[in-house]
Design a protein around this motif. Structure first.
Motif, PDB file in Angstrom:
ATOM      1  N   ARG A   8       0.885  -1.313   0.126  1.00  0.00           N
ATOM      2  CA  ARG A   8      -0.159  -0.031   0.382  1.00  0.00           C
ATOM      3  C   ARG A   8       1.129   1.024   0.456  1.00  0.00           C
ATOM      4  NH1 ARG A   8      -2.916  -2.123   4.683  1.00  0.00           N
ATOM      5  NH2 ARG A   8      -4.253  -3.160   3.979  1.00  0.00           N
ATOM      6  N   THR A   9       1.791   1.080   0.606  1.00  0.00           N
ATOM      7  CA  THR A   9       2.697   2.570   0.640  1.00  0.00           C
ATOM      8  C   THR A   9       3.114   2.733  -0.452  1.00  0.00           C
ATOM      9  OG1 THR A   9       2.995   1.934   3.334  1.00  0.00           O
ATOM     10  CG2 THR A   9       4.762   3.374   2.092  1.00  0.00           C
ATOM     11  N   ALA A  10       3.760   1.365  -0.854  1.00  0.00           N
ATOM     12  CA  ALA A  10       4.443   1.602  -2.157  1.00  0.00           C
ATOM     13  C   ALA A  10       3.450   2.387  -3.160  1.00  0.00           C
ATOM     14  CB  ALA A  10       5.450   0.639  -2.920  1.00  0.00           C
ATOM     15  N   ALA A  11       2.300   1.713  -3.631  1.00  0.00           N
ATOM     16  CA  ALA A  11       0.783   2.231  -5.106  1.00  0.00           C
ATOM     17  C   ALA A  11       1.150   3.947  -4.700  1.00  0.00           C
ATOM     18  CB  ALA A  11       0.388   1.235  -4.831  1.00  0.00           C
ATOM     19  N   GLY A  12       0.862   3.958  -3.452  1.00  0.00           N
ATOM     20  CA  GLY A  12       0.422   5.232  -2.850  1.00  0.00           C
ATOM     21  C   GLY A  12       1.950   6.380  -2.942  1.00  0.00           C
ATOM     22  N   ALA A  13       2.814   5.883  -3.076  1.00  0.00           N
ATOM     23  CA  ALA A  13       3.964   6.931  -3.131  1.00  0.00           C
ATOM     24  C   ALA A  13       3.649   6.739  -4.610  1.00  0.00           C
ATOM     25  CB  ALA A  13       5.133   6.330  -2.088  1.00  0.00           C
ATOM     26  N   GLY A  14       3.647   5.592  -5.605  1.00  0.00           N
ATOM     27  CA  GLY A  14       3.752   5.881  -7.091  1.00  0.00           C
ATOM     28  C   GLY A  14       5.042   4.640  -7.267  1.00  0.00           C
ATOM     29  N   VAL A  15       5.368   4.873  -6.358  1.00  0.00           N
ATOM     30  CA  VAL A  15       6.630   3.150  -6.114  1.00  0.00           C
ATOM     31  C   VAL A  15       6.517   1.784  -6.843  1.00  0.00           C
ATOM     32  CG1 VAL A  15       8.936   2.198  -4.710  1.00  0.00           C
ATOM     33  CG2 VAL A  15       7.871   4.905  -4.832  1.00  0.00           C
ATOM     34  N   LYS A  16       7.151   1.716  -7.513  1.00  0.00           N
ATOM     35  CA  LYS A  16       6.413   0.072  -8.045  1.00  0.00           C
ATOM     36  C   LYS A  16       7.608  -1.374  -7.613  1.00  0.00           C
ATOM     37  CE  LYS A  16       4.459   1.730 -11.790  1.00  0.00           C
ATOM     38  NZ  LYS A  16       2.606   1.506 -11.335  1.00  0.00           N
ATOM     39  N   LEU A  17       7.383  -2.126  -7.002  1.00  0.00           N
ATOM     40  CA  LEU A  17       7.596  -3.080  -6.668  1.00  0.00           C
ATOM     41  C   LEU A  17       9.244  -3.171  -7.415  1.00  0.00           C
ATOM     42  CD1 LEU A  17       5.253  -5.421  -5.903  1.00  0.00           C
ATOM     43  CD2 LEU A  17       6.109  -3.919  -4.428  1.00  0.00           C
ATOM     44  N   TRP A  18       9.802  -3.040  -8.720  1.00  0.00           N
ATOM     45  CA  TRP A  18      10.260  -3.327  -9.163  1.00  0.00           C
ATOM     46  C   TRP A  18      11.663  -2.505  -9.229  1.00  0.00           C
ATOM     47  CZ3 TRP A  18      13.031   0.120 -12.751  1.00  0.00           C
ATOM     48  CH2 TRP A  18      11.843   0.809 -12.954  1.00  0.00           C
ATOM     49  N   GLN A  19      11.469  -1.571  -8.752  1.00  0.00           N
ATOM     50  CA  GLN A  19      12.043  -0.670  -8.781  1.00  0.00           C
ATOM     51  C   GLN A  19      12.593  -0.982  -7.402  1.00  0.00           C
ATOM     52  OE1 GLN A  19       8.833   2.797  -9.613  1.00  0.00           O
ATOM     53  NE2 GLN A  19      10.538   3.955 -10.647  1.00  0.00           N
ATOM     54  N   ILE A  20      11.862  -0.715  -6.090  1.00  0.00           N
ATOM     55  CA  ILE A  20      12.548  -1.005  -4.475  1.00  0.00           C
ATOM     56  C   ILE A  20      13.503  -2.329  -4.388  1.00  0.00           C
ATOM     57  CG2 ILE A  20      11.277  -2.371  -2.604  1.00  0.00           C
ATOM     58  CD1 ILE A  20       9.278  -0.632  -2.754  1.00  0.00           C
ATOM     59  N   ALA A  21      13.450  -3.471  -5.211  1.00  0.00           N
ATOM     60  CA  ALA A  21      13.468  -4.015  -6.170  1.00  0.00           C
ATOM     61  C   ALA A  21      14.858  -3.899  -6.102  1.00  0.00           C
ATOM     62  CB  ALA A  21      13.333  -5.044  -7.231  1.00  0.00           C
ATOM     63  N   GLU A  22      14.724  -2.996  -7.334  1.00  0.00           N
ATOM     64  CA  GLU A  22      16.412  -2.442  -8.110  1.00  0.00           C
ATOM     65  C   GLU A  22      17.036  -2.063  -7.153  1.00  0.00           C
ATOM     66  OE1 GLU A  22      16.730   0.729 -11.033  1.00  0.00           O
ATOM     67  OE2 GLU A  22      16.642  -1.235 -12.248  1.00  0.00           O
ATOM     68  N   ALA A  23      16.419  -0.984  -5.834  1.00  0.00           N
ATOM     69  CA  ALA A  23      17.138  -0.351  -4.618  1.00  0.00           C
ATOM     70  C   ALA A  23      17.908  -1.377  -4.012  1.00  0.00           C
ATOM     71  CB  ALA A  23      16.413   0.479  -4.187  1.00  0.00           C
ATOM     72  N   LEU A  24      17.345  -2.235  -3.536  1.00  0.00           N
ATOM     73  CA  LEU A  24      17.543  -3.250  -3.074  1.00  0.00           C
ATOM     74  C   LEU A  24      19.217  -4.260  -3.431  1.00  0.00           C
ATOM     75  CD1 LEU A  24      14.386  -4.842  -1.149  1.00  0.00           C
ATOM     76  CD2 LEU A  24      16.745  -3.180   0.374  1.00  0.00           C
ATOM     77  N   GLY A  25      18.826  -4.092  -5.012  1.00  0.00           N
ATOM     78  CA  GLY A  25      19.965  -5.083  -4.977  1.00  0.00           C
ATOM     79  C   GLY A  25      19.813  -6.610  -6.049  1.00  0.00           C
ATOM     80  N   ILE A  26      18.307  -6.526  -5.808  1.00  0.00           N
ATOM     81  CA  ILE A  26      17.652  -8.048  -6.584  1.00  0.00           C
ATOM     82  C   ILE A  26      17.155  -7.975  -7.113  1.00  0.00           C
ATOM     83  CG2 ILE A  26      18.779  -8.483  -3.340  1.00  0.00           C
ATOM     84  CD1 ILE A  26      14.845  -7.952  -3.363  1.00  0.00           C
ATOM     85  N   ALA A  27      16.398  -9.325  -7.779  1.00  0.00           N
ATOM     86  CA  ALA A  27      15.315  -9.127  -8.950  1.00  0.00           C
ATOM     87  C   ALA A  27      13.964  -8.961  -8.491  1.00  0.00           C
ATOM     88  CB  ALA A  27      15.467 -10.544 -10.027  1.00  0.00           C
ATOM     89  N   ASP A  28      13.640  -8.748  -9.600  1.00  0.00           N
ATOM     90  CA  ASP A  28      12.279  -8.075  -8.637  1.00  0.00           C
ATOM     91  C   ASP A  28      11.742  -9.479  -8.352  1.00  0.00           C
ATOM     92  OD1 ASP A  28      12.774  -8.433 -11.580  1.00  0.00           O
ATOM     93  OD2 ASP A  28      10.422  -7.233 -12.064  1.00  0.00           O
ATOM     94  N   CYS A  29      11.561 -10.248  -9.320  1.00  0.00           N
ATOM     95  CA  CYS A  29      11.039 -11.653  -9.194  1.00  0.00           C
ATOM     96  C   CYS A  29      11.653 -12.300  -7.222  1.00  0.00           C
ATOM     97  CB  CYS A  29      11.270 -12.936 -10.327  1.00  0.00           C
ATOM     98  SG  CYS A  29      13.390 -12.780 -10.641  1.00  0.00           S
ATOM     99  N   SER A  30      13.107 -12.358  -7.211  1.00  0.00           N
ATOM    100  CA  SER A  30      13.421 -12.070  -5.587  1.00  0.00           C
ATOM    101  C   SER A  30      12.372 -11.498  -4.717  1.00  0.00           C
ATOM    102  CB  SER A  30      14.859 -11.673  -5.882  1.00  0.00           C
ATOM    103  OG  SER A  30      15.663 -13.173  -6.681  1.00  0.00           O
TER     104      SER A  30
END
Length: 59
Positions: A8-30
């Protein structure tokens, strides 16, 4: 569904899960796989910080 607060926080902020994964240094499927089980609070806080930073870059 687990980790609804993160989703919910990501969606509300307009941030996609793949962007979070990239920032964490992991694949979006991970990241999707990680979110299937409730994360420890420390890891959630790290992700919330990433969401905050990414939303500031976009906005």
């Amino acid at each position: 569904m687990t980790n609804q607060d993160i989703r919910r926080t990501a969606a509300g902020a307009g941030v996609k899960l793949w962007q979070i994964a990239e920032a964490l240094g992991i694949a979006d499927c991970s990241l999707s796989r990680k979110l299937r089980r409730e994360l420890p609070q420390e890891e959630k806080e790290r992700i919330f910080e990433i969401i905050k930073n990414l939303s500031q870059e976009v906005g």
